[in-house]
Structure formats: C-alpha cells, structure tokens
Design an enzyme around this catalytic site. Structure first.
Site, short mmCIF file in Angstrom:
data_model
loop_
_atom_site.label_atom_id
_atom_site.label_comp_id
_atom_site.label_asym_id
_atom_site.label_seq_id
_atom_site.Cartn_x
_atom_site.Cartn_y
_atom_site.Cartn_z
N ARG A 267 -18.46 -38.29 16.37
CA ARG A 267 -18.37 -38.22 14.91
C ARG A 267 -17.53 -39.38 14.37
O ARG A 267 -16.46 -39.66 14.89
CB ARG A 267 -17.76 -36.88 14.49
CG ARG A 267 -18.59 -35.72 14.99
CD ARG A 267 -18.14 -34.38 14.51
NE ARG A 267 -19.02 -33.36 15.07
CZ ARG A 267 -18.91 -32.07 14.84
NH1 ARG A 267 -17.94 -31.61 14.05
NH2 ARG A 267 -19.75 -31.22 15.38
N ARG A 282 -8.85 -34.06 15.98
CA ARG A 282 -9.93 -34.74 15.25
C ARG A 282 -10.13 -36.12 15.87
O ARG A 282 -9.39 -37.06 15.57
CB ARG A 282 -9.54 -34.86 13.77
CG ARG A 282 -10.67 -35.32 12.85
CD ARG A 282 -10.20 -35.41 11.41
NE ARG A 282 -9.81 -34.11 10.89
CZ ARG A 282 -10.64 -33.26 10.30
NH1 ARG A 282 -11.90 -33.59 10.16
NH2 ARG A 282 -10.21 -32.11 9.86
N GLU A 354 -9.60 -24.23 13.29
CA GLU A 354 -10.99 -23.98 13.67
C GLU A 354 -11.29 -24.49 15.09
O GLU A 354 -10.96 -25.61 15.44
CB GLU A 354 -11.92 -24.67 12.67
CG GLU A 354 -13.39 -24.47 13.00
CD GLU A 354 -14.32 -25.21 12.04
OE1 GLU A 354 -13.88 -25.52 10.92
OE2 GLU A 354 -15.46 -25.47 12.44
N SER A 357 -17.59 -22.47 15.02
CA SER A 357 -18.22 -22.09 13.77
C SER A 357 -19.61 -21.58 14.13
O SER A 357 -20.39 -22.30 14.74
CB SER A 357 -18.32 -23.32 12.86
OG SER A 357 -18.75 -22.95 11.57
N ARG A 394 -10.27 -29.11 21.66
CA ARG A 394 -9.33 -28.28 20.89
C ARG A 394 -8.85 -27.10 21.73
O ARG A 394 -7.70 -26.66 21.60
CB ARG A 394 -10.00 -27.77 19.61
CG ARG A 394 -10.15 -28.88 18.57
CD ARG A 394 -10.68 -28.38 17.24
NE ARG A 394 -10.84 -29.50 16.31
CZ ARG A 394 -11.26 -29.39 15.05
NH1 ARG A 394 -11.58 -28.18 14.57
NH2 ARG A 394 -11.36 -30.44 14.28
#
Length: 432
Positions: A267, A282, A354, A357, A394
């Site tokens: 990303r 991130r 998070e 999801s 994460r």
RNA sequence: GGAGGAGUGGCGGAGCGGUCGAUCGCGCCGGUCUUGAAAACCGGAGAUGGGCAACCAUCCGUGGGUUCGAAUCCCACCUCCUCCGCCA
C-alpha cells in the site's frame, strides 16, 4: 455495483442509504434520468435494427433467387437506416459511458446499501463496540512500544529497512523473522482446520482484476504500479481471491467457497503522512492472512458471523486482548453492507488498534465482477465476504507489546511455541 | 528472444458472406418404458439488455474495418499450445 432494477424500483431506499453514508442522494435521480433516456434510445435502436435485419435478409433472398423484388431499392433503404443507426449508436455509447464506465459511470459511484441492522452515524465515533475479550495486561513494569522492543531484542532493524527500501518498510531478522513466519503458518493452519481452502495467488494483478474489486480506478493512488507493465501490487489478497471466479457461472453445489491466503500486501499509504510513522503499524509492505467467502445470499449474515469468529479465534488462541466493533453507516467501506472490525490491545498506546476488518459485501462485488451461480432455473449473484484473519505484522507487534515481561524479554504465546521450534521466550533477560 | 499453430455454447467439435445463436457428439434436465435403475426412444435446455407479454435486439477471444448483410473477409491487440534458445 447495485442492481439498476433495484434503483428503479426502490429509489427511496437507495437515497436513504446514501444519506446515511453521508453521500449525495441526488446521484440516484441523475442516474434514473440517464436510465430513462437509455431505455428510450435502446428501444428505438432495436426497432431500426430489426428493420435493417429484415430488409437485409430480403435482399439475400432476392439475390439467391428465393424471392422477387427490387434489391437495389432495398439496399438504398438499408444504407439510410445504417446512417441513422450510426448516429443513434454513438448517442447510446455516450449514455452507456455516463452510466457504466468504471471510472466515471454514475452506477459505479453509488456505494452498497448498508444492512438494516447497521447503526446510522455521522463519524467513526458512532461505531458501536459489540464485545471485548481478554483483559489488557496489568504490567508492574512500563509498557514499551513494539518497535523499541524489537530493536532492543534484535528482532527488528528499521534503519536497515530504510536503507534498502525507504521509510515505512520493515526488516525482521533472527527470531523476529521466524516469529513472522510462525504467525503466518499458524494462522493458515488454523483456518485450514476450519474449512478454508488455501490459495497462494500472484501478488501482482492486472487492471481488470483491480477494477472488478473496486480498487481501480477510484483508489489508484493507494496502489503501487509496475513501471512499463499493466500490473499493480495487490493491496490485499482479497483482490485475487474475490476475482478467482470472475465471469463464471458456478453450480450451486460449488458454494459455499471458503478461501484463505497469506500474502504480502502493498500500500502506498498516500495521504497518511505523519500517521503511525514508527514501527509496524502502517507500512508499505506487510503480510496478511485473508479470508474470502462466496455464499448463497440467504447465508450471508451467518457466513459473516462465522468469519468474524474465525478471525477472533486467531487472537483468542494467541491470548491477545481485543474488542469487536461494528462500523456505523458513515464509516462503512464502499463495497460493504456490514463490517465488523477487530481491534487488538496495544499497551504502549493504551488503546485498541485495528487488526482485522470483516465485511459482508452482499452481491455488490459479485455483480461488478460477473460472478454468478445457478440456483435451479435462476442465475443469481452469490454474496461475497472478506476479512483479515489477521494482519500478521500488526499481530507480531501486539505480541511483542502484550508479551513483554519485567526482565525485558517477550513471552511467546503457547500456540506459537511449536512453530518457533520450541522457543518460549524471545530475547535474553536484561541484567538487573 | 526466434519459428509455427489455435481461440465457437458445461466439455469436445463442425460451420461455400445471406433464416447461424449457430449441425453433431458427450454431459445435463423432463418424459415414455421399468418394481427401481441402466439401456433405448421422445422432448427440453446458452448469456445479456428492453418489454406485462407475444416478441425484439446484442453476444462465436478483444477492439476496429469492409459490406445492404460478417462466426465466416481485412487490420491490430490479447490469451493459450508446440518446437528452439535462455533461466529460478
């Protein structure tokens, strides 16, 4: 995309949905105007084409001696029809573009309808906590950010990663690298035991695939593109997995499809400058184990509950405290009708972040990708679901922070010890 | 990278430019026969869009072109296969 027939029949339902999402309900009316124009135009064109076909066949019959008549005169008539059609067809193409172009078409700018049970809200603050599991560890010692733990124990080398690729990249080494690999294998094995089929897809995908998934053209700036090739690095394995049956009509017996894949995800994180600049939260490249399902529409909600449970099982088995949050209408993704986020506890931040999801996308993605199945006489779009089970980087970070012991070492969750070759603790105790 | 070949309905496989959405075989569905099944025979069956419907239009890898008319002719592109070369 939504079914245009639904928009015709229940425009108010769609307007309300757009309002709840904080989107513009007038899109519906603009689309319906275009749709009416389309149907009128299509009807005219069909009639003219019919006339042209009939007359062309008559010419053929005359030429082959099967009928009597003036072929020359008919030919002139058909040529005139052809000219009229050329103009109308150009008009139709413009209308099609305005409605159905993946980049600019109005139909592609209308998000999925939130499920009736989704809480209506204005911002992410209106998301609703559904449940908590586990309790954040009560340390006698100070909490420590995972990147500091990682550096201190020689598991993580941020400077080296930056030298190799730049900021927002991670280099794991030694037991850190092994822990990442252990987590990936552990998660995949867990999902295999619960009925998922493992897939190892390409981590590059073409534009068609990303368009069908809705990543293109809208989120082009979030993707890494390969120079001189029509290929992109996938931002999640959801992309290849939901596209596996694109354009196919499956037999009812092939459903449900349960897929899992552990891949790197890429990303660009455009627009995230300044946020989560440290550590593994991130980054441009991370591993993630993804879950994807295709199910009969009636099974959608149940399948979502099952998928959330599958993701939760990962965290429970690792003993990581987390909570489940249901996203409100304003925070819901474009494709999604219902989304549950799993958030894991980060002691150094004193909050849940998070880590998964899970979304039910109903028939929104499968219609766009033309994935269908045969249900008796009918051909229907299955419902698609996707969820993380879970983000590996994460998760590794959470293990470091939550497993931190007073002596500075990190306790390896019991379930991972076999995957770590029997190592129960990371790092050497620091001298007291 | 070089040289050839091929892309048609779930699969296989036809298709002199003019009822071709497409012969046929396998598979599939329904029926007859049978206690039941198999076999045999009869029949049915692609997708998308528009229309209440009858029906109409579009679709033969993709996109253009020629023509009154294209699965059939022309051009470009894509994909797959075979052989050679290179290679983890």
């Amino acid at each position: 995309m939504l079914d245009i027939k639904l928009i015709r029949q229940e425009p108010d339902t769609v307007r309300t949905a757009l309002r709840h999402r904080g989107d513009d309900p007038a899109k519906v009316d603009r689309l319906l105007d275009l749709d009416t124009a389309f149907r009128t135009l299509q009807a005219r064109i069909d009639t003219l084409r019919q006339e042209r076909n009939t007359k062309s066949k008559a010419i053929g019959a005359i030429r082959t001696g099967k009928a009597e008549g003036d072929a020359e005169a008919l030919q002139a008539e058909v040529r005139t029809l052809g000219d009229i059609l050329t103009n109308l067809e150009a008009e139709l193409a413009a209308n099609q573009h305005a409605r159905l172009d993946p980049a600019e078409g109005l139909l592609y700018q209308i998000p999925n309808l939130p499920d009736a049970t989704v809480p209506v809200g204005q911002t992410e603050d209106d998301n609703v906590e559904v449940r908590r599991w586990g309790t954040p560890p009560a340390f006698a010692h100070a909490a420590e950010p995972h990147e500091e733990i990682g550096e201190r124990l020689g598991l993580l080398a941020t400077e080296e990663a930056a030298r190799l690729a730049g900021s927002r990249f991670v280099l794991l080494k030694g037991q850190g690298a092994r822990l990442e690999r252990a987590l990936l294998n552990f998660m995949l094995d867990l999902h295999l035991a619960h009925g998922y089929t493992e897939v190892l897809p390409p981590t590059l995908a073409n534009a068609d695939t990303l368009t069908a998934n809705g990543n293109l053209p809208k989120f082009h700036d979030q993707l890494f593109q390969i120079t001189d090739w029509p290929l992109f690095l996938i931002p999640t394995a959801e992309v290849p997995l939901t596209n596996m049956h694109r354009g196919q009509i499956l037999d009812a017996g092939q459903l449900p499809v349960h897929l899992t894949a552990g891949t790197s995800c890429f990303r660009s994180e455009a627009g995230a400058a300044g946020r989560d600049t440290k550590g593994m939260i991130r980054v441009h490249e991370f591993r993630k184990v993804e879950l994807v399902k295709l199910v009969a529409p009636e099974q959608g909600l149940e399948a979502l509950e099952g998928m959330v449970a599958d993701a939760e099982r990962v965290l429970r088995t690792l003993g990581l405290p987390y909570r489940v949050v249901q996203l409100c209408t304003a925070d819901l993704g474009f494709n999604s009708a219902i989304t549950y986020d799993l958030e894991v506890w980060f002691p150094s931040q004193g909050k849940y972040r998070e880590i998964s999801s899970c979304s039910l996308c109903t028939d929104f993605q499968t219609r766009r990708g033309q994935t269908r199945y045969r249900d008796g006489e009918a051909i229907r779009h299955p419902h698609s679901l996707n969820g993380s089970g879970v983000a590996v980087g994460r998760c590794l970070a959470a293990i470091l922070e939550n497993g931190l012991q007073a002596d500075g070492t990190v306790r390896v969750p019991e379930a991972l010890v076999p995957y770590m070759g029997g190592i129960p603790v990371l790092g050497r105790p620091r001298a007291v």
